[in-house]
Design a protein around this motif. Structure first.
Motif, PDB file in Angstrom:
ATOM      1  N   UNK A   4       7.666  16.743   0.562  1.00 20.65           N
ATOM      2  CA  UNK A   4       7.630  15.586  -0.353  1.00 20.65           C
ATOM      3  C   UNK A   4       6.322  14.830  -0.149  1.00 20.65           C
ATOM      4  N   UNK A   5       5.298  15.231  -0.878  1.00 18.71           N
ATOM      5  CA  UNK A   5       3.942  14.770  -0.576  1.00 18.71           C
ATOM      6  C   UNK A   5       3.787  13.258  -0.702  1.00 18.71           C
TER       7      UNK A   5
ATOM      8  N   UNK B 148       2.492  10.827   2.292  1.00 20.92           N
ATOM      9  CA  UNK B 148       1.313   9.973   2.150  1.00 20.92           C
ATOM     10  C   UNK B 148       1.647   8.499   2.378  1.00 20.92           C
ATOM     11  N   UNK B 149       2.837   8.071   1.941  1.00 17.63           N
ATOM     12  CA  UNK B 149       3.252   6.688   2.193  1.00 17.63           C
ATOM     13  C   UNK B 149       3.453   6.449   3.681  1.00 17.63           C
ATOM     14  N   UNK B 150       4.069   7.418   4.356  1.00 19.39           N
ATOM     15  CA  UNK B 150       4.259   7.289   5.801  1.00 19.39           C
ATOM     16  C   UNK B 150       2.913   7.261   6.522  1.00 19.39           C
ATOM     17  N   UNK B 151       1.980   8.064   6.059  1.00 18.51           N
ATOM     18  CA  UNK B 151       0.654   8.078   6.675  1.00 18.51           C
ATOM     19  C   UNK B 151      -0.034   6.720   6.557  1.00 18.51           C
TER      20      UNK B 151
ATOM     21  N   UNK C  38      -5.528  17.053   5.318  1.00 14.56           N
ATOM     22  CA  UNK C  38      -4.869  15.752   5.434  1.00 14.56           C
ATOM     23  C   UNK C  38      -3.606  15.859   6.274  1.00 14.56           C
ATOM     24  N   UNK C  39      -2.774  16.828   5.966  1.00 15.19           N
ATOM     25  CA  UNK C  39      -1.485  16.985   6.644  1.00 15.19           C
ATOM     26  C   UNK C  39      -1.670  17.270   8.133  1.00 15.19           C
ATOM     27  N   UNK C  40      -2.549  18.194   8.466  1.00 14.07           N
ATOM     28  CA  UNK C  40      -2.770  18.531   9.872  1.00 14.07           C
ATOM     29  C   UNK C  40      -3.338  17.341  10.636  1.00 14.07           C
ATOM     30  N   UNK C  41      -4.238  16.609  10.002  1.00 12.89           N
ATOM     31  CA  UNK C  41      -4.775  15.413  10.652  1.00 12.89           C
ATOM     32  C   UNK C  41      -3.725  14.361  10.882  1.00 12.89           C
TER      33      UNK C  41
ATOM     34  N   UNK D  16       0.825  -1.213   0.000  1.00 11.44           N
ATOM     35  CA  UNK D  16       0.000   0.000   0.000  1.00 11.44           C
ATOM     36  C   UNK D  16       0.858   1.261   0.000  1.00 11.44           C
ATOM     37  N   UNK D  17       1.992   1.205   0.727  1.00  9.89           N
ATOM     38  CA  UNK D  17       2.878   2.366   0.803  1.00  9.89           C
ATOM     39  C   UNK D  17       3.582   2.583  -0.537  1.00  9.89           C
ATOM     40  N   UNK D  18       3.988   1.485  -1.173  1.00 13.62           N
ATOM     41  CA  UNK D  18       4.599   1.606  -2.498  1.00 13.62           C
ATOM     42  C   UNK D  18       3.597   2.197  -3.490  1.00 13.62           C
ATOM     43  N   UNK D  19       2.339   1.865  -3.304  1.00 13.77           N
ATOM     44  CA  UNK D  19       1.308   2.419  -4.175  1.00 13.77           C
ATOM     45  C   UNK D  19       1.206   3.927  -4.061  1.00 13.77           C
ATOM     46  N   UNK D  20       1.356   4.453  -2.861  1.00  9.98           N
ATOM     47  CA  UNK D  20       1.335   5.903  -2.684  1.00  9.98           C
ATOM     48  C   UNK D  20       2.498   6.561  -3.421  1.00  9.98           C
TER      49      UNK D  20
END
Length: 346
Positions: free
Chosen positions: A233-234, A238-241, A31-34, A11-15
């Motif tokens: 680095x969006x 997103x992958x980290x999230x 998204x970022x603040x959350x 899933x992270x690779x997909x991001x």
């Protein structure tokens, strides 16, 4: 099976494979603040920041925002990364009081306490990647805070694999990175503060534009379009999230318990094959297992012959082997595969 950067979940690779998204706009800001709120909750923190850069960048940011040049900080000599912490503090103009200790044991809190008098702060490593030892940061922080000291913790090798509770432990600032226990790709430092640390950072105004975290806090609070002062680095965020979301969905206590059982499986299997693990059992970290002794280099070579990468040692244990339980390979199947490979190649 190295201590980082970790192999990524699909899933992270997909991001990372998605089209680049802008680092501004109302959707991104929400998204970022959350996500920052989730990271803060994971660490029992007042507030958390993501900085493009390595864990070492995060350590510089934390130290700059908690201390002023000329102050005195105590640093236990826990190994390679304890030494790096002392180097960073020295480079930032602090007076560093290094506490020597046995490399093969966790920090002796009573001995450390004797060195805290007259200091302004304590900077220490939670899990030392050199040794695979988990140091007693809660007890260390409590002793330091009782003397009025500021506590900064290097948790690059502990967040996501050990329970971390800043406010409960009395830790002013905690630093980690995206590519180890948190399970994301490399490229982001995580800096978190408890209530006192956050107040201190808001007043700090360090001699740095980039590492002035008051600037970052103002951007998040005042700019609903772009909640940070630099380009983020969006895809990495997103992958980290995604990865952090799996941790929080499981619950940190259950997640860490799984890591603890996995590390015990690895250590038990290594012992059964005749390898000597370095950390004492009561202080063995969940993320990193270090093998010392004459068989360490042979372990690295045997694993490589079976197509498994294991890391070599760091000074002053350069002849050791370091096995990481991070990311997509932190599971029983991979541990069993490594042990089977080591057994078959004897």
């Amino acid at each position: 099976m190295i201590p980082g950067p970790c192999a990524l979940h699909p899933n992270d690779r997909g991001r990372l494979a998605e089209q680049t998204r802008a680092h501004y706009g109302e959707d991104w800001s929400a998204f970022y603040s959350g996500f920052l709120d989730k990271v803060g909750a994971l660490l029992d923190a007042h507030s958390a920041y993501l900085l493009p850069g390595s864990g070492s960048a995060g350590l510089e940011a934390a130290i700059r925002n908690q201390f002023a040049p000329g102050q005195t900080v105590v640093v236990p000599d826990t190994g390679f990364f304890g030494a790096r912490l002392a180097e960073i503090a020295t480079a930032l103009g602090l007076r560093v009081r290094v506490v020597e200790q046995s490399l093969g044991q966790p920090v002796d809190v009573d001995q450390l306490d004797q060195h805290l008098s007259g200091a302004d702060g304590l900077a220490c490593v939670h899990v030392e990647s050199t040794t695979g030892i988990r140091h007693p940061i809660r007890e260390m922080a409590q002793r330091a805070r009782a003397r009025g000291l500021v506590v900064v913790v290097d948790g690059v090798a502990s967040a996501g694999s050990e329970v971390v509770q800043l406010r409960a432990a009395g830790i002013d600032a905690f630093v980690s990175a995206s590519q180890k226990g948190l399970g994301g790709p490399p490229g982001l430092a995580v800096v978190a503060f408890d209530d006192l640390g956050a107040e201190r950072a808001a007043r700090a105004h360090p001699r740095s534009w980039y590492f002035d975290l008051g600037r970052w806090a103002r951007s998040r609070a005042e700019d609903i379009w772009e909640p940070h002062p630099v380009t983020m680095p969006t895809a990495v965020v997103r992958a980290l999230a995604e990865s952090v979301g799996r941790i929080t969905a499981t619950g940190i206590e259950s997640w860490v318990d799984g890591r603890r059982r996995l590390a015990a499986q690895l250590r038990g299997g290594l012992s059964g094959l005749g390898f000597e693990t370095f950390a004492p059992e009561n202080a063995a970290a969940n993320m990193i297992t270090v093998v010392a002794g004459s068989g360490a280099r042979e372990l690295v070579a045997r694993a490589a012959r079976g197509g498994i990468m294991v890391a070599g040692g760091l000074e002053p244990l350069s002849s050791a082997a370091r096995i990481g339980l991070v990311g997509a390979t932190a599971n029983s199947e991979h541990v069993t595969a490594l042990l089977d490979t080591l057994s078959a190649s004897r």
